[in-house]
Design a protein around this motif. Structure first.
Motif, PDB file in Angstrom:
ATOM      1  N   TYR A 289      52.278  25.457 117.314  1.00 58.58           N
ATOM      2  CA  TYR A 289      53.418  25.927 117.833  1.00 58.58           C
ATOM      3  C   TYR A 289      52.809  27.143 118.795  1.00 58.58           C
ATOM      4  N   PHE A 290      53.120  26.978 120.037  1.00 62.91           N
ATOM      5  CA  PHE A 290      52.560  27.874 121.070  1.00 62.91           C
ATOM      6  C   PHE A 290      53.945  28.872 121.720  1.00 62.91           C
TER       7      PHE A 290
ATOM      8  N   THR B 184      64.599  26.736 123.055  1.00 63.34           N
ATOM      9  CA  THR B 184      63.496  27.329 122.148  1.00 63.34           C
ATOM     10  C   THR B 184      64.220  27.138 120.790  1.00 63.34           C
ATOM     11  N   THR B 185      65.659  26.934 120.533  1.00 63.39           N
ATOM     12  CA  THR B 185      66.060  26.869 119.078  1.00 63.39           C
ATOM     13  C   THR B 185      65.724  25.202 118.777  1.00 63.39           C
ATOM     14  N   LEU B 186      65.736  24.283 119.739  1.00 67.57           N
ATOM     15  CA  LEU B 186      65.331  23.272 119.324  1.00 67.57           C
ATOM     16  C   LEU B 186      63.735  22.952 118.895  1.00 67.57           C
ATOM     17  N   ALA B 187      63.058  23.587 119.926  1.00 71.07           N
ATOM     18  CA  ALA B 187      61.679  23.608 119.550  1.00 71.07           C
ATOM     19  C   ALA B 187      61.289  24.155 118.211  1.00 71.07           C
ATOM     20  N   ARG B 188      61.951  25.181 117.907  1.00 75.56           N
ATOM     21  CA  ARG B 188      61.827  25.823 116.513  1.00 75.56           C
ATOM     22  C   ARG B 188      62.183  24.914 115.353  1.00 75.56           C
TER      23      ARG B 188
ATOM     24  N   LEU C 148      50.988  17.359 116.267  1.00 74.74           N
ATOM     25  CA  LEU C 148      52.036  17.720 117.454  1.00 74.74           C
ATOM     26  C   LEU C 148      51.874  19.068 117.803  1.00 74.74           C
ATOM     27  N   LEU C 149      51.862  18.999 119.019  1.00 80.05           N
ATOM     28  CA  LEU C 149      52.026  20.379 119.817  1.00 80.05           C
ATOM     29  C   LEU C 149      52.873  20.874 120.467  1.00 80.05           C
ATOM     30  N   ILE C 150      53.686  21.922 120.282  1.00 75.52           N
ATOM     31  CA  ILE C 150      54.792  22.447 121.100  1.00 75.52           C
ATOM     32  C   ILE C 150      54.346  23.607 121.728  1.00 75.52           C
ATOM     33  N   LEU C 151      54.499  23.472 122.911  1.00 73.01           N
ATOM     34  CA  LEU C 151      54.269  24.424 123.952  1.00 73.01           C
ATOM     35  C   LEU C 151      55.469  25.133 124.834  1.00 73.01           C
ATOM     36  N   ASP C 152      55.971  26.234 124.278  1.00 69.93           N
ATOM     37  CA  ASP C 152      56.993  26.953 124.797  1.00 69.93           C
ATOM     38  C   ASP C 152      56.389  27.967 126.070  1.00 69.93           C
ATOM     39  N   GLU C 153      56.730  27.499 127.435  1.00 68.38           N
ATOM     40  CA  GLU C 153      56.218  28.208 128.649  1.00 68.38           C
ATOM     41  C   GLU C 153      54.708  28.830 128.492  1.00 68.38           C
TER      42      GLU C 153
END
Length: 621
Positions: free
Chosen positions: A376-377, A349-353, A448-453
């Motif tokens: 960012y989801f 999650t840190t890298l996604a942020r 860019l779509l970032i999907l966290d779970e």
């Protein structure tokens, strides 16, 4: 045997379960599935006695011990290790009594019982379960109050697994787990000696663990043999037959209506018309197999940008003065599909942020396209939706200056058209809220779509729709997920976040899962000497071949069962309504049909036996 008999449950004036009946075989592992809001959790609460059905009963042996995770996560100053050990109430009570009793006879009985329940291996078993769910030795000794809600729920799951109930009931157990812990849980459940009923939307878990699918739809339940893929094939066949029967019935209905309309007024045909009118009134309509429009996912296509979108060179990122990740070198292009792998807490999650520019690099450099738009989801966005507002009000607020038509169009891409756009968020299911959050973050057509779970609250059908939408989407995607099916179908690059950095993982997701499972075996086996590498590789290759052969045997048996079940249904239809028969059955007499049905039934029994043998062989592997 767990027997559900005509269970009806009404909540708030709505019928949730409607005469639901099924018999679950002893020691079976059953996947309870259905669309969001179908009533799966309600049925499970009936099983454990939290809800009394308005009609019907749930019958099971009197001495059957039930295990179910409570809604509230454990808390306090006790450690995870202490909490798990305390879950075996009998062991804890016997040990406490042994410290205080002065009766030698009673003490002898206590020690006999402690031996019988394997009490002295309990600490090792508790530690193994906690390690499997992600707790290393240091984490096992920290107080519960130092953990987040997700980690506390892992402790609750560990406590339940440790208590080894006869009937283990799990409601979406992988929602709080990472991929590594999910893999461990699958292995644990495959070896579990009691009966398991698990509500899950994880296609891989349902394929790898369960031997029956209990499908809940329209208040009714249907039991299917096999995992999720087998269920899909059988259900597709069943729906095709239902649709064919519905079309035939509709044609018959129109024919009767036409006859009644033309002949009711004529004296010579009035009686026949009256007879047909009665037949029409008694005809029970067959439901149409309707596609659910609420499954809609459609991400708007972004304008093209020149690559790269993002480049990182020896970047470090963290919180305050403490870096979580260092020496990160990463490039993301407009058509990239990345999945971030690694245990929870390693920094995914840190890298996604960092990629989303919510965190700035502490060292090194990160460059991104000035025209890039990012969606960012996270689960926090789902939880932060205003329950008093509607999807239309949410979207109107964030799309300032947009026309009502544009606002409605964006909502429609995610299934919120018509009245669905004006329902209160507070009345929506978790899956509907997740779809609304996705609609909100993609309103500006992100590059860019970032999907966290993203799949935690989505049922299996919705997950399939999301996968299809992501594959149709023309922008870049970064996924953090424990859903292997989604990763396999969407991602073409894997990045392993581990050891304080992020590196490309050279290999497939299957290679990664093999590594995780080998590590789990090593952790469970203690400090065994390292095997010869060549022998290990040879054994692993032989094991994979055996597993492949067993999987093929299971698949072959499942296909045979599906074909024979379909053939039996055609024969039954011909016996019930000879005029509707098609193909070879249309030319057969009633006697021939009965003989053929007996032969098919015998073949089906043989196929089921072959499936059980192949499944047992696969389970042993």
């Amino acid at each position: 045997m767990l027997n559900l008999k005509d269970i009806t449950v009404r909540l708030g004036g709505r019928t949730i379960l409607d005469r639901a009946s099924a018999a679950l075989p002893p020691r079976s592992r059953v996947g309870l599935i259905g669309r969001n809001g179908a009533g799966k959790s309600t049925l499970m609460k009936v099983m454990i006695g939290q809800i009394d059905p308005d009609e019907g009963s749930c019958d099971m042996p009197r001495d059957m011990r039930l295990g179910y995770i409570a809604q509230e996560a454990p808390a306090g100053t006790a450690t995870p290790f202490e909490t798990v050990l305390a879950a075996d109430a009998e062991r804890a009570a016997l040990l406490a009594e042994a410290e205080h009793t002065e009766d030698p006879d009673r003490l002898g009985h206590i020690y006999e019982r402690l031996n019988a329940i394997d009490a002295y291996t309990a600490p090792a078993r508790a530690a193994r379960i906690l390690v499997g769910l992600g707790f290393d030795e240091e984490m096992q000794g920290r107080p519960l109050d130092s953990y987040s809600g997700g980690w506390k729920m892992r402790v609750a799951l560990a406590s339940l697994l440790f208590s080894e109930p006869d009937l283990l009931l799990l409601d979406e157990p992988s929602n709080h787990l990472d991929l590594e812990a999910t893999l461990w849980l699958e292995n644990f459940l495959k070896a579990y000696r009691g009966t398991v009923v698990v509500i899950s939307h994880e296609r891989d878990l349902l394929n790898n663990v369960v031997d029956y699918i209990l499908h809940l739809e329209g208040g009714k339940v249907t039991l299917y043999p096999g995992g999720y893929d087998a269920f899909e094939r059988q259900r597709a066949e069943r729906l095709a037959q239902q649709e064919a029967a519905r079309a035939k019935q509709q044609a018959e209905r129109e024919k009767l209506q036409d006859y009644v309309a033309r002949n009711s007024a004529r004296a010579s045909t009035a009686k026949q018309a009256q007879s047909r009118a009665k037949a029409l009134a008694k005809m029970q309509p067959i439901a149409a197999a309707i596609e659910d429009p609420s499954l809609a996912f459609a991400f708007p296509s972004p304008p093209e940008l020149r690559p790269p979108l993002i480049t990182m060179d020896m970047a470090a990122v963290g919180y305050g003065d403490t870096p979580v990740l260092r020496r990160v070198n990463l490039r993301i292009d407009p058509d990239d599909r990345l999945a971030l792998l690694g245990r929870n807490g390693n920094g995914k999650t840190t890298l996604a942020r960092l990629i989303a520019a919510q965190l700035a690099p502490m060292e090194g450099t990160m460059n991104s396209s000035s025209k890039m738009n990012v969606g960012y989801f996270t689960q926090y966005q789902v939880e932060e939706l205003d329950v008093a507002d509607t999807p239309l009000e949410h979207m109107t607020r964030v799309m300032k200056g947009a026309t009502p038509g544009a606002v409605r169009a964006q909502l429609g891409r995610f299934g919120f058209s018509g009245e669905r756009a004006t329902q209160k968020v507070g009345s929506m299911s978790g899956g509907e809220k997740a779809r609304l959050a996705l609609a909100l973050i993609t309103r500006d057509a992100p590059h860019l779509l970032i999907l966290d779970e993203p799949t935690n609250h989505l049922d299996v059908d919705s997950r399939e729709a999301l996968v299809q939408a992501l594959n149709d989407y023309s922008g870049a995607v970064v996924i953090v997920s424990h859903d292997r099916h989604m990763i396999e179908l969407v991602a073409d690059r894997l990045v392993l976040v581990d050891g304080g950095t992020a590196q490309p993982f050279d290999g497939s997701l299957e290679d990664y899962t093999d590594i995780i499972l080998r590590k789990a075996d090593d952790n469970g086996g203690g400090d065994a000497p390292k095997a010869d590498r060549k022998a290990e590789k040879r054994n692993a290759a032989e094991w994979r071949e055996k597993q492949k052969a067993a999987k093929n045997a299971v698949s072959k048996a499942e296909k045979e069962m599906a074909l024979l079940t379909a053939e039996r249904s055609r024969i039954d239809q011909a016996l019930f309504d000879p005029k509707s028969a098609t193909g070879a059955e249309a030319k057969m007499t009633m006697t021939d049909l009965m003989v053929k049905r007996a032969a098919v039934e015998k073949k089906l029994e043989a196929a089921e036996e072959a499936w059980m043998e192949a499944s047992a062989a696969l389970e042993e592997l």
